[in-house]
Write a protein that holds these residues in place. Sequence first.
Motif, PDB file in Angstrom:
ATOM      1  N   GLU A  94       0.809  -1.213   0.000  1.00  0.00           N
ATOM      2  CA  GLU A  94       0.000   0.000   0.000  1.00  0.00           C
ATOM      3  C   GLU A  94       0.842   1.263   0.000  1.00  0.00           C
ATOM      4  O   GLU A  94       0.303   2.360  -0.076  1.00  0.00           O
ATOM      5  N   GLY A  95       2.154   1.127   0.124  1.00  0.00           N
ATOM      6  CA  GLY A  95       3.035   2.289   0.135  1.00  0.00           C
ATOM      7  C   GLY A  95       4.231   2.080  -0.759  1.00  0.00           C
ATOM      8  O   GLY A  95       4.404   1.019  -1.370  1.00  0.00           O
ATOM      9  N   ASN A  96       5.059   3.089  -0.829  1.00  0.00           N
ATOM     10  CA  ASN A  96       6.234   3.020  -1.688  1.00  0.00           C
ATOM     11  C   ASN A  96       7.371   2.273  -0.985  1.00  0.00           C
ATOM     12  O   ASN A  96       7.400   2.144   0.227  1.00  0.00           O
ATOM     13  N   ILE A  97       8.335   1.794  -1.775  1.00  0.00           N
ATOM     14  CA  ILE A  97       9.468   1.031  -1.259  1.00  0.00           C
ATOM     15  C   ILE A  97      10.753   1.664  -1.772  1.00  0.00           C
ATOM     16  O   ILE A  97      10.839   2.073  -2.930  1.00  0.00           O
ATOM     17  N   GLY A  98      11.765   1.725  -0.912  1.00  0.00           N
ATOM     18  CA  GLY A  98      13.053   2.267  -1.325  1.00  0.00           C
ATOM     19  C   GLY A  98      14.190   1.636  -0.556  1.00  0.00           C
ATOM     20  O   GLY A  98      13.995   0.981   0.474  1.00  0.00           O
ATOM     21  N   ALA A  99      15.414   1.832  -1.045  1.00  0.00           N
ATOM     22  CA  ALA A  99      16.666   1.428  -0.391  1.00  0.00           C
ATOM     23  C   ALA A  99      16.680  -0.027   0.062  1.00  0.00           C
ATOM     24  O   ALA A  99      16.995  -0.318   1.213  1.00  0.00           O
ATOM     25  N   PRO A 100      16.357  -0.998  -0.798  1.00  0.00           N
ATOM     26  CA  PRO A 100      16.420  -2.396  -0.360  1.00  0.00           C
ATOM     27  C   PRO A 100      17.860  -2.866  -0.185  1.00  0.00           C
ATOM     28  O   PRO A 100      18.729  -2.562  -0.996  1.00  0.00           O
ATOM     29  N   ILE A 101      18.116  -3.595   0.887  1.00  0.00           N
ATOM     30  CA  ILE A 101      19.434  -4.188   1.125  1.00  0.00           C
ATOM     31  C   ILE A 101      19.239  -5.608   1.651  1.00  0.00           C
ATOM     32  O   ILE A 101      18.293  -5.890   2.387  1.00  0.00           O
ATOM     33  N   TRP A 102      20.143  -6.498   1.262  1.00  0.00           N
ATOM     34  CA  TRP A 102      20.115  -7.880   1.753  1.00  0.00           C
ATOM     35  C   TRP A 102      21.040  -7.929   2.955  1.00  0.00           C
ATOM     36  O   TRP A 102      22.239  -8.073   2.846  1.00  0.00           O
ATOM     37  N   ALA A 103      20.453  -7.815   4.162  1.00  0.00           N
ATOM     38  CA  ALA A 103      21.243  -7.632   5.371  1.00  0.00           C
ATOM     39  C   ALA A 103      21.773  -8.944   5.924  1.00  0.00           C
ATOM     40  O   ALA A 103      22.918  -9.037   6.348  1.00  0.00           O
ATOM     41  N   ASP A 104      20.937  -9.972   5.990  1.00  0.00           N
ATOM     42  CA  ASP A 104      21.329 -11.321   6.392  1.00  0.00           C
ATOM     43  C   ASP A 104      20.986 -12.257   5.252  1.00  0.00           C
ATOM     44  O   ASP A 104      20.227 -11.903   4.346  1.00  0.00           O
ATOM     45  N   ASP A 105      21.488 -13.489   5.309  1.00  0.00           N
ATOM     46  CA  ASP A 105      21.208 -14.437   4.236  1.00  0.00           C
ATOM     47  C   ASP A 105      19.715 -14.697   4.064  1.00  0.00           C
ATOM     48  O   ASP A 105      19.251 -15.018   2.971  1.00  0.00           O
ATOM     49  N   ASP A 106      18.948 -14.561   5.136  1.00  0.00           N
ATOM     50  CA  ASP A 106      17.517 -14.839   5.057  1.00  0.00           C
ATOM     51  C   ASP A 106      16.652 -13.609   5.301  1.00  0.00           C
ATOM     52  O   ASP A 106      15.443 -13.731   5.470  1.00  0.00           O
ATOM     53  N   LYS A 107      17.265 -12.417   5.331  1.00  0.00           N
ATOM     54  CA  LYS A 107      16.479 -11.227   5.658  1.00  0.00           C
ATOM     55  C   LYS A 107      16.820 -10.058   4.732  1.00  0.00           C
ATOM     56  O   LYS A 107      17.984  -9.729   4.526  1.00  0.00           O
ATOM     57  N   VAL A 108      15.767  -9.459   4.179  1.00  0.00           N
ATOM     58  CA  VAL A 108      15.887  -8.279   3.326  1.00  0.00           C
ATOM     59  C   VAL A 108      15.270  -7.089   4.043  1.00  0.00           C
ATOM     60  O   VAL A 108      14.195  -7.218   4.656  1.00  0.00           O
ATOM     61  N   LEU A 109      15.952  -5.946   4.002  1.00  0.00           N
ATOM     62  CA  LEU A 109      15.450  -4.721   4.616  1.00  0.00           C
ATOM     63  C   LEU A 109      15.118  -3.702   3.541  1.00  0.00           C
ATOM     64  O   LEU A 109      15.721  -3.686   2.471  1.00  0.00           O
ATOM     65  N   PHE A 110      14.184  -2.825   3.836  1.00  0.00           N
ATOM     66  CA  PHE A 110      13.819  -1.762   2.899  1.00  0.00           C
ATOM     67  C   PHE A 110      13.073  -0.671   3.651  1.00  0.00           C
ATOM     68  O   PHE A 110      12.582  -0.872   4.763  1.00  0.00           O
ATOM     69  N   ILE A 111      12.999   0.501   3.032  1.00  0.00           N
ATOM     70  CA  ILE A 111      12.248   1.631   3.579  1.00  0.00           C
ATOM     71  C   ILE A 111      10.871   1.655   2.916  1.00  0.00           C
ATOM     72  O   ILE A 111      10.755   1.464   1.701  1.00  0.00           O
ATOM     73  N   SER A 112       9.845   1.885   3.704  1.00  0.00           N
ATOM     74  CA  SER A 112       8.495   1.995   3.164  1.00  0.00           C
ATOM     75  C   SER A 112       7.690   3.004   3.979  1.00  0.00           C
ATOM     76  O   SER A 112       7.942   3.178   5.177  1.00  0.00           O
ATOM     77  N   ASP A 113       6.755   3.668   3.316  1.00  0.00           N
ATOM     78  CA  ASP A 113       5.906   4.646   4.010  1.00  0.00           C
ATOM     79  C   ASP A 113       4.438   4.205   4.023  1.00  0.00           C
ATOM     80  O   ASP A 113       3.535   5.039   4.080  1.00  0.00           O
TER      81      ASP A 113
END
Length: 253
Positions: A120-139
């Motif tokens: 329902e919101g936008n996504i930005g700055a995705p990074i693969w932080a751990d082998d099983d976890k992805v991080l990203f910014i969303s509003d």
Amino acid sequence: MEGEGGACRRLTYLGASTATVLSWTPDSNFIIFSSSANQPMPHRNTIWMVPATGGKTSKLQVGPAASFCFQPSGTGRLLGRYTGDPATTEWKGYRGGCIGNLWIDRAGNGSFEPLLSGTEGNIGAPIWADDDKVLFISDHEGAGAVYSLNVTTGGNVQLLLQPPPGFYIRHLATDTSNPCAEKLVFVAGGCLYRTNSQSKTAPLAYEAVNIRWRGPRAGRERWYADVEECLEDVSLHPEGLSLAITARGKMFS
């Protein structure tokens, strides 16, 4: 440029309107970047790579994309489409058809599948932080915050980091030499923050980073000397019309 400083060396000559560094390949031999080269519009980017020592650039055949990163200790690759900065004026609160979406290539063989789309919101700055976890910014819950998604089990996204009141989180990054979902840095409201090393549960605690600028810019700025303190010689015009002055080794009138 070397990590200790020195002269910069140009690597690309694509003649494009934009070029943004995204990541290094796991062997550190190539630099991955996005560019609008050969595209009809400056905001339409594709993914490229160039040898870190210089040489011919090559385009990755992954289609239009804004972000690209690798699984820290595996073969996977993560691709982001329309994953610009959600905090910029034109994207803040955006809910249209060009909201960001993530694609994953689990085996590293070029076969991408949707990982996260239709939010329902936008996504930005995705990074693969751990082998099983992805991080990203969303509003999607208001101001831009950091969320995590388990790429192995799937499920719902989890809130990981809340922004300072009134601001979006921007420029999210982790330690590339030792990726960790709890060891993050980001910018909000023009200040730099880092997560607290003792914080292990979400939402993570963070603290501001105080920076002392030591670059040469301040010393190179034009400044005005106090002439009275540097006055050496004075000679009055015979008719009293002007003065000839020597100050700081220079003559003035």
